[in-house]
Design a protein around this motif. Structure first.
Motif, PDB file in Angstrom:
ATOM      1  N   CYS A 117      39.496  34.987  37.183  1.00 34.83           N
ATOM      2  CA  CYS A 117      40.329  36.125  37.605  1.00 34.83           C
ATOM      3  C   CYS A 117      41.449  35.664  38.533  1.00 34.83           C
ATOM      4  O   CYS A 117      42.605  36.097  38.401  1.00 34.83           O
ATOM      5  CB  CYS A 117      39.474  37.193  38.283  1.00 34.83           C
ATOM      6  SG  CYS A 117      38.357  38.059  37.148  1.00 34.83           S
ATOM      7  N   GLU A 118      41.128  34.761  39.474  1.00 28.14           N
ATOM      8  CA  GLU A 118      42.147  34.223  40.387  1.00 28.14           C
ATOM      9  C   GLU A 118      43.199  33.436  39.616  1.00 28.14           C
ATOM     10  O   GLU A 118      44.399  33.563  39.881  1.00 28.14           O
ATOM     11  CB  GLU A 118      41.496  33.326  41.440  1.00 28.14           C
ATOM     12  CG  GLU A 118      40.671  34.079  42.454  1.00 28.14           C
ATOM     13  CD  GLU A 118      39.814  33.169  43.344  1.00 28.14           C
ATOM     14  OE1 GLU A 118      40.034  31.926  43.338  1.00 28.14           O
ATOM     15  OE2 GLU A 118      38.924  33.710  44.028  1.00 28.14           O
ATOM     16  N   LYS A 119      42.759  32.635  38.655  1.00 27.31           N
ATOM     17  CA  LYS A 119      43.672  31.835  37.834  1.00 27.31           C
ATOM     18  C   LYS A 119      44.644  32.752  37.075  1.00 27.31           C
ATOM     19  O   LYS A 119      45.850  32.495  37.035  1.00 27.31           O
ATOM     20  CB  LYS A 119      42.852  30.986  36.856  1.00 27.31           C
ATOM     21  CG  LYS A 119      43.645  30.109  35.901  1.00 27.31           C
ATOM     22  CD  LYS A 119      42.680  29.310  35.024  1.00 27.31           C
ATOM     23  CE  LYS A 119      43.369  28.511  33.953  1.00 27.31           C
ATOM     24  NZ  LYS A 119      44.068  27.337  34.445  1.00 27.31           N
ATOM     25  N   ILE A 120      44.128  33.831  36.505  1.00 26.64           N
ATOM     26  CA  ILE A 120      44.969  34.779  35.758  1.00 26.64           C
ATOM     27  C   ILE A 120      45.971  35.454  36.688  1.00 26.64           C
ATOM     28  O   ILE A 120      47.155  35.581  36.365  1.00 26.64           O
ATOM     29  CB  ILE A 120      44.087  35.808  35.016  1.00 26.64           C
ATOM     30  CG1 ILE A 120      43.338  35.107  33.879  1.00 26.64           C
ATOM     31  CG2 ILE A 120      44.912  36.981  34.509  1.00 26.64           C
ATOM     32  CD1 ILE A 120      42.196  35.914  33.297  1.00 26.64           C
ATOM     33  N   ARG A 121      45.503  35.881  37.865  1.00 27.86           N
ATOM     34  CA  ARG A 121      46.416  36.502  38.842  1.00 27.86           C
ATOM     35  C   ARG A 121      47.528  35.535  39.236  1.00 27.86           C
ATOM     36  O   ARG A 121      48.702  35.901  39.291  1.00 27.86           O
ATOM     37  CB  ARG A 121      45.646  36.921  40.099  1.00 27.86           C
ATOM     38  CG  ARG A 121      45.292  38.385  40.161  1.00 27.86           C
ATOM     39  CD  ARG A 121      44.811  38.819  41.538  1.00 27.86           C
ATOM     40  NE  ARG A 121      43.566  38.184  41.939  1.00 27.86           N
ATOM     41  CZ  ARG A 121      42.353  38.595  41.581  1.00 27.86           C
ATOM     42  NH1 ARG A 121      42.224  39.650  40.807  1.00 27.86           N
ATOM     43  NH2 ARG A 121      41.280  37.955  41.998  1.00 27.86           N
ATOM     44  N   ASP A 122      47.160  34.274  39.519  1.00 28.35           N
ATOM     45  CA  ASP A 122      48.129  33.275  39.972  1.00 28.35           C
ATOM     46  C   ASP A 122      49.117  32.875  38.878  1.00 28.35           C
ATOM     47  O   ASP A 122      50.316  32.786  39.123  1.00 28.35           O
ATOM     48  CB  ASP A 122      47.412  32.011  40.470  1.00 28.35           C
ATOM     49  CG  ASP A 122      46.635  32.251  41.761  1.00 28.35           C
ATOM     50  OD1 ASP A 122      46.841  33.304  42.413  1.00 28.35           O
ATOM     51  OD2 ASP A 122      45.796  31.396  42.102  1.00 28.35           O
TER      52      ASP A 122
END
Length: 181
Positions: A86-91
């Motif tokens: 989820c963090e990777k997608i947001r970033d």
């Protein structure tokens, strides 16, 4: 929310069982987030990738591997935890600012369910496009139709492997691009 020309298209692969018989104590887990981006201005589909996810509530069985091609070994080598995904997608995609899409509602519902269950903030915005629903309206058809049949109907070839999240997301993006034309 900033307005942009990009739409994120996702397709999930998840743990699954023959005849949908979920073993006691297990829950459906996302094991791949296939993702790409459609630029509405240039019509380009880019940033296609597979993000492999370590299942936290279930195991990958032979039936699931046969369907998706995803093995426990692949997850061990390339998988990250759902929260990291989820963090990777947001970033990488600034996903909380963009409209996102999937072919049907399963992908949206599974993301929401898994985020809620794990207490993780949904990486996506409230703006979701159900490509299957848009396709049915576009062609004036009322029955459900899978991704491959929808592509055939639009005289498009399926590119890649069916049940590969990245390839399914890319092919759903092709349909959405045609509909939004």
């Amino acid at each position: 929310m900033k307005t942009t020309n990009e739409i994120i298209i996702i397709d999930l692969e998840a743990t699954c069982w023959e005849n949908d018989r979920i073993p006691a104590g297990q829950k459906t887990d996302i094991i791949e987030i296939g993702i790409c981006e459609l630029n509405r201005t240039t019509q380009a589909i880019s940033k296609k990738q597979s993000i492999y996810v370590i299942p936290e509530r279930s195991k990958i069985n032979k039936f699931c591997t046969n369907l998706t091609g995803i093995t426990p070994q692949l997850i061990e080598e390339k998988g990250i935890y759902f929260e990291e995904a989820c963090e990777k997608i947001r970033d990488e995609y600034h996903s909380n600012q963009l409209t996102w899409a999937g072919f049907g509602n399963f992908d949206k519902e599974q993301i929401v369910e898994q985020c809620d269950y794990l207490g993780i903030e949904n990486p996506f915005s409230e703006n979701y496009i159900n490509v299957m629903y848009q396709f049915k309206n576009y062609i004036g058809f009322h029955k459900m139709m899978g991704l491959k049949r929808a592509l055939n109907y639009m005289n498009m070839d399926f590119e890649g492997n069916h049940h590969s999240g990245a390839d399914d997301a890319y092919n759903a993006a092709k349909i959405l691009r045609e509909i939004l034309g």
